[in-house]
Design a protein around this motif. Structure first.
Motif, short mmCIF file in Angstrom:
data_model
loop_
_atom_site.label_atom_id
_atom_site.label_comp_id
_atom_site.label_asym_id
_atom_site.label_seq_id
_atom_site.Cartn_x
_atom_site.Cartn_y
_atom_site.Cartn_z
N TRP A 92 34.67 76.34 34.96
CA TRP A 92 34.30 76.53 33.23
C TRP A 92 33.03 75.61 32.90
CZ3 TRP A 92 35.28 73.25 29.06
CH2 TRP A 92 35.41 73.67 27.71
N LEU A 93 33.13 74.34 33.20
CA LEU A 93 32.18 73.41 32.80
C LEU A 93 30.76 73.91 33.33
CD1 LEU A 93 33.79 70.01 33.58
CD2 LEU A 93 33.31 71.13 31.51
N LEU A 94 30.55 74.55 34.61
CA LEU A 94 29.28 75.21 34.78
C LEU A 94 28.69 76.40 33.97
CD1 LEU A 94 29.70 74.80 38.94
CD2 LEU A 94 28.29 73.60 37.33
N GLN A 95 29.90 77.11 33.72
CA GLN A 95 29.26 78.35 32.87
C GLN A 95 28.99 77.77 31.49
OE1 GLN A 95 33.09 80.37 32.62
NE2 GLN A 95 32.58 82.06 34.10
N LEU A 96 29.84 76.59 31.11
CA LEU A 96 29.12 76.07 29.73
C LEU A 96 27.68 75.61 29.95
CD1 LEU A 96 31.93 73.93 28.29
CD2 LEU A 96 30.84 76.09 27.32
N GLN A 97 27.21 74.95 31.18
CA GLN A 97 26.05 74.45 31.29
C GLN A 97 24.97 75.46 31.44
OE1 GLN A 97 25.76 72.32 35.17
NE2 GLN A 97 23.86 71.03 34.56
N LYS A 98 25.29 76.59 32.13
CA LYS A 98 24.50 77.61 32.37
C LYS A 98 24.23 78.55 31.09
CE LYS A 98 25.72 78.95 37.03
NZ LYS A 98 26.51 79.76 37.86
N ASN A 114 23.88 76.77 28.12
CA ASN A 114 23.10 75.65 27.46
C ASN A 114 21.69 75.70 28.14
OD1 ASN A 114 22.49 73.81 25.58
ND2 ASN A 114 23.13 72.09 26.85
N ASP A 115 21.69 76.29 29.66
CA ASP A 115 20.43 76.03 30.10
C ASP A 115 19.66 77.19 29.65
OD1 ASP A 115 21.00 74.07 31.60
OD2 ASP A 115 21.48 75.06 33.59
N HIS A 116 20.25 78.33 29.16
CA HIS A 116 19.29 79.80 28.71
C HIS A 116 18.95 79.28 27.47
CE1 HIS A 116 21.56 81.35 32.20
NE2 HIS A 116 21.34 82.45 31.91
N GLU A 117 19.36 78.44 26.61
CA GLU A 117 18.98 78.18 25.31
C GLU A 117 17.64 77.31 25.35
OE1 GLU A 117 22.16 76.68 22.96
OE2 GLU A 117 23.51 78.05 23.51
#
Length: 92
Positions: free
Chosen positions: A80-86, A88-91
């Motif tokens: 779940w945390l990795l999905q959040l990070q990904k 955020n990386d797209h932004e």
């Protein structure tokens, strides 16, 4: 997944120490309690919080209950945390 229960369980330093202790394998409540200067009732409470959060499982063997680390909740939390990070990386 119950993140609230997981976060509550992980917020306590004694419970984190119990999880570290269980990394080496299953232990009885008595074996866990020997590592801490706490009453049996207090250790039992910590183990119940960890169990309710899905971080440990228990198994009765004769007259003792053995606790085992269950990392599946941690794996779900990390995913779940990795999905959040990904996201955020797209932004960026």
């Amino acid at each position: 997944m119950a993140f609230d229960d997981t976060c509550k369980a992980l917020s306590d330093p004694t419970r984190r120490q119990i999880l570290q202790l269980l990394r080496t394998g299953s232990k009885s409540a008595g074996e866990i309690g020997e590592q801490f200067g706490l009453t049996g009732a207090t250790i039992s409470h910590h183990l119940n919080v960890l169990k309710n959060a899905g971080l440990v499982t228990d198994e009765r063997r004769g007259k003792y209950i053995y606790y085992t680390l269950d990392t599946s909740v941690v794996e779900d939390l990390l995913a779940w945390l990795l999905q959040l990070q990904k996201g955020n990386d797209h932004e960026a």
